[in-house]
Write a protein that holds these residues in place. Structure first.
Motif, mmCIF file in Angstrom:
data_model
loop_
_atom_site.group_PDB
_atom_site.id
_atom_site.type_symbol
_atom_site.label_atom_id
_atom_site.label_comp_id
_atom_site.label_asym_id
_atom_site.label_seq_id
_atom_site.Cartn_x
_atom_site.Cartn_y
_atom_site.Cartn_z
ATOM 1 N N GLU A 500 0.843 -1.206 0.000
ATOM 2 C CA GLU A 500 0.000 0.000 0.000
ATOM 3 C C GLU A 500 0.867 1.240 0.000
ATOM 4 O OE1 GLU A 500 -2.248 3.392 1.846
ATOM 5 O OE2 GLU A 500 -0.391 2.432 2.488
ATOM 6 N N TYR A 626 3.761 9.373 12.637
ATOM 7 C CA TYR A 626 3.324 8.925 11.311
ATOM 8 C C TYR A 626 4.529 8.747 10.380
ATOM 9 C CZ TYR A 626 1.093 9.273 6.708
ATOM 10 O OH TYR A 626 0.688 9.065 5.412
ATOM 11 N N HIS A 627 4.686 7.551 9.866
ATOM 12 C CA HIS A 627 5.781 7.199 8.940
ATOM 13 C C HIS A 627 7.160 7.432 9.552
ATOM 14 C CE1 HIS A 627 3.250 7.176 4.961
ATOM 15 N NE2 HIS A 627 2.843 6.312 5.867
HETATM 16 N N1 BES Z 1 -2.077 5.391 6.410
HETATM 17 C C1 BES Z 1 -1.572 6.313 5.452
HETATM 18 C C2 BES Z 1 -2.440 7.562 5.324
HETATM 19 C C3 BES Z 1 -3.868 7.340 5.026
HETATM 20 C C4 BES Z 1 -4.726 6.633 5.870
HETATM 21 C C5 BES Z 1 -4.376 7.882 3.886
HETATM 22 C C6 BES Z 1 -6.047 6.451 5.539
HETATM 23 C C7 BES Z 1 -5.696 7.705 3.542
HETATM 24 C C8 BES Z 1 -6.526 6.975 4.364
HETATM 25 C C9 BES Z 1 -1.313 5.605 4.154
HETATM 26 O O1 BES Z 1 -0.708 4.383 4.381
HETATM 27 C C10 BES Z 1 -0.347 6.458 3.376
HETATM 28 O O2 BES Z 1 0.694 6.785 3.844
HETATM 29 N N2 BES Z 1 -0.721 6.792 2.161
HETATM 30 C C11 BES Z 1 0.073 7.618 1.301
HETATM 31 C C12 BES Z 1 -0.321 7.461 -0.132
HETATM 32 C C13 BES Z 1 -0.047 6.093 -0.723
HETATM 33 C C14 BES Z 1 -0.713 5.964 -2.088
HETATM 34 C C15 BES Z 1 1.428 5.831 -0.839
HETATM 35 C C16 BES Z 1 -0.142 9.076 1.668
HETATM 36 O O3 BES Z 1 -1.252 9.409 2.126
HETATM 37 O O4 BES Z 1 0.783 9.849 1.491
#
Ligand code: BES
Ligand code: ZN
Length: 687
Positions: A500, A626-627
């Motif tokens: 993901e 976060y991250h």
């Molecule tokens: N958990 C994150 C953030 C998130 C949570 C976004 C729930 C939307 C709904 C997710 O794992 C994340 O980091 N997403 C990335 C994008 C992804 C396509 C790589 C981001 O939001 O930057």
């Protein structure tokens, strides 16, 4: 005397905020109407579960203060007001009328919000209402079903007549079947379709519900904790993360699959590959002239650096030494003109700052540079190594180095020729990874409720909130459903997605691998990504934004309402969140499958308004880790994780028992054939 006479007579003042419901007025409304309510310039969403707070102002010209009694009503919508309001002479008093937009509102209940103020002071003409509030509903979307063709919130003959016509046209007279003639008039007509649509409408008019008491009671915080501790231990043992294609992710998948297998699930391990850009062998940086020097840990390879082996003269590109006091005060390599005197085949020595790194690299490539060496800008916070990013299409070697190294090289370049040796070997490799998907052979396999959570982390940390939390929730719901032997009318499937974090690749692989029939069997997807943010907000995926993406399908609205309704019954407010493309729900939405979910927030700071509703600390990030490497079990709010796991369990069970509300999704077969006699004869495609 006069005062006591005044006291003996009650004064009633009524304020009617005439909230015109437009075409809905006087008709039965479908349950869960959503719309927009405007009062005195204020705007409220009136989705089910929404709370409307309207401030009413009153004043009195009496010479005495008194406590006036206040009543308010909005049809059958509950309205809360203070029992009494104290009015002081020549001053305005305000109070708030709070209306909860209910689930299950029928009739023309909320055409008007009526506020009544009674003074106990006799004969007074002088308590006046200052506010002249006027309001009206705009819009009128509803959480309901597609049978409402004129979209007025009511399923009636106007809506079902086209169905009857299409039905008659499709079956023809010769295929008349008395069993479909529900009003026994000898023909299939609007009344018959009305009867069926009525049944469906009734279903639409009720949000899915189930007695989830036993399942929720079986979900224990200790179990959620155990799952997260297991994932954290795996990350710790495997280099600090559980990113897709890593050992940490493989072992996470093993953990989840083992748990599910032991609980009796049929577990599918779905392997696929992802393309991964990697440094294939360590890069080399050496100075050959004027004196030799081999660099070791003072440089790093740019992300997406090309491969190559270069021995060439170093050429400085518009450097600023010393740099300005502020970061980004330099602009080395930002302009094509910076390379005006550049000799093709040289190595460009570039200073970080002033524009994005890929632009600098692209300009160097365009000027014929054989390689790029970029050093940090030089302010106190820009001294050491940094992680550089180039563009894939610029195939030259690009290395990053410290300010100290760059500054020394710049000095040497100003004194005479400097010859460098640079070598990089990078490339895209296909790495295997896997999704874990599990189900029990219980319920209709053509009516699938798919719960999903991504199992991979970023490489920066163990990913316990993002997204061990969603994994723990989905896993524990699966385990407890099996342990309790829960049987359901529909099939419940549990999925743990890989990759993901590098572009929703696991869920995309899954969707790509489905046949059309398999895809259509998935009625809806519930996605859980980040359920335990320490400074959480209770977010529910905003169905309106998702519906827009889907082209107006009302289902995501209903999914949103199902979550919101459960939490509203606990007295807990939620905030609707436009989730965009940030998690795996987006893959399914793009494939035409309705999705919803829960979320507790990333690094975004909590607003004061959010803190007022959800508690926690205003101005602080919802998830400070976060991250990051600190996204460990210490980064979990166990209370909200428990709450949201129970919420997810309830909504799962509700849809697992009854997807009538999601009956009418486009391209889908009817969900409940017993309530849909027409569908059994020939599979008519009406949508
Ligand atoms: N958990 C994150 C953030 C998130 C949570 C976004 C729930 C939307 C709904 C997710 O794992 C994340 O980091 N997403 C990335 C994008 C992804 C396509 C790589 C981001 O939001 O930057
Ligand atoms: Zn995530």
């Amino acid at each position: 005397m006069r005062l006591s006479r005044r006291l003996s007579t009650a004064l009633a003042i009524a304020l009617v905020l005439s909230l015109s419901l437009g075409s809905l007025a006087g008709k039965r409304q479908a349950v869960g109407q959503t719309g927009v309510l405007r009062l005195d310039g204020q705007v409220w969403q009136t989705a089910p579960g929404a709370v409307i707070r309207h401030t009413v102002t009153i004043s009195s010209s009496l010479a005495v203060s008194e406590a006036v009694k206040v009543w308010a009503e909005a049809g059958s919508w509950p309205v809360e007001v203070p029992a009494t309001v104290v009015v002081t002479p020549r001053q305005k008093a305000t109070f708030v009328a709070t209306t909860h937009v209910p689930f299950g509102a029928t009739d023309d209940a909320a055409q008007a919000l009526t506020v009544t103020v009674r003074s106990a002071v006799a004969g007074s003409r002088s308590i006046g209402l200052v506010a002249s509030s006027r309001g009206r509903f705009v819009g009128g979307r509803y959480v309901g079903c597609r049978f409402d063709f004129e979209a007025d919130g009511v399923i009636d003959v106007t809506d079902v007549a086209p169905l009857a016509e299409r039905f008659n046209a499709a079956v023809g007279e010769d295929r008349f079947d008395a069993a479909c003639d529900l009003d026994h008039s000898g023909r299939i007509g609007a009344a018959d379709v009305q009867a069926v649509a009525g049944a469906v409408g009734g279903a639409c008019a009720t949000l899915p519900t189930a007695d989830s008491t036993a399942l929720r009671a079986a979900i224990e915080e200790a179990a959620l904790r155990r799952h997260l501790e297991a994932l954290e231990a795996i990350a710790r043992a495997e280099g600090g993360h559980r990113a897709a294609t890593s050992r940490g992710h493989e072992r996470s998948a093993e953990y989840v699959a083992d748990q599910l297998t032991m609980a009796g699930y049929e577990v599918t391990i779905d392997r696929f590959t992802v393309s991964s850009w990697e440094v294939l062998s360590p890069s080399v940086l050496r100075r050959l002239a004027p004196t030799e020097r081999a660099y070791t840990d003072e440089f790093s390879t740019f992300l997406y650096s090309g491969s190559g082996e270069v021995t060439a003269t170093l050429q400085a590109v518009d450097l600023m030494l010393p740099p300005g006091p502020e970061i980004n005060s330099t602009t080395s390599g930002c302009e094509k003109a910076d390379f005006a005197g550049f000799t093709a085949g040289s190595i460009a020595l570039i200073q970080r700052g002033g524009c994005d790194m890929p632009t600098k690299v692209a300009n160097a490539a365009a000027a014929g540079a054989a390689a790029v060496l970029m050093f940090n800008e030089g302010q106190p916070e820009r001294q050491g190594l940094f992680s550089g990013v180039a563009r894939r299409e610029n195939a030259l070697p690009v290395l990053a180095t410290t300010f100290a190294v760059g500054e020394e090289l710049a000095r040497l370049v100003s004194e005479g020729p400097v010859v460098m040796y640079m070598r990089t070997a990078t490339g895209v490799v296909e790495r295997p990874t896997l999704n874990v998907v599990a189900e029990r052979p219980i319920g209709d396999s053509q009516q699938v409720i798919l719960l999903g959570a991504h199992l991979d982390s970023v490489t920066a940390g163990p990913g316990i909130n993002d997204n061990g939390s969603g994994v723990a929730a989905v896993l524990e719901i699966a385990l407890q459903m099996a342990r309790l032997g829960v049987t359901t009318a529909n099939r419940v499937r549990f999925a743990f997605w890989s990759a993901e974090e590098i572009g929703l690749l696991g869920s995309q692989h899954y969707v790509n691998s489905l046949s059309r029939a398999q895809r259509d069997a998935i009625r809806l997807v519930l996605n859980f990504d980040m359920l335990g943010s320490p400074n959480y907000v209770r977010f529910v995926y905003d169905g309106t934004s998702i519906s827009r993406t889907l082209g107006g399908d009302p289902l995501p609205l209903e999914i949103q309402a199902a979550f919101t309704d459960y939490l509203a019954r606990l007295g807990l407010a939620v905030e609707a969140m436009n989730m965009g493309g940030g998690s795996d729900h987006a893959t399914f939405v793009a494939a035409g499958i309705p999705a919803g979910g829960l979320f507790t927030g990333t690094s975004t700071a909590k607003t004061a308004a959010q803190a007022a509703v959800h508690g926690g600390e205003a101005g602080a990030p919802m998830d400070p880790c976060y991250h990051r490497a600190c996204d460990t079990t210490a980064n979990i709010h166990w209370g909200v994780l428990q709450l949201f796991t129970e919420t997810a369990a309830h909504v799962t069970l509700a849809y697992a028992q009854d997807v009538r509300g999601v009956l009418a999704r486009p391209n889908g077969a009817p969900a409940i054939s017993h309530a849909w006699p027409f569908a059994e004869r020939g599979g008519l495609k009406w949508w």
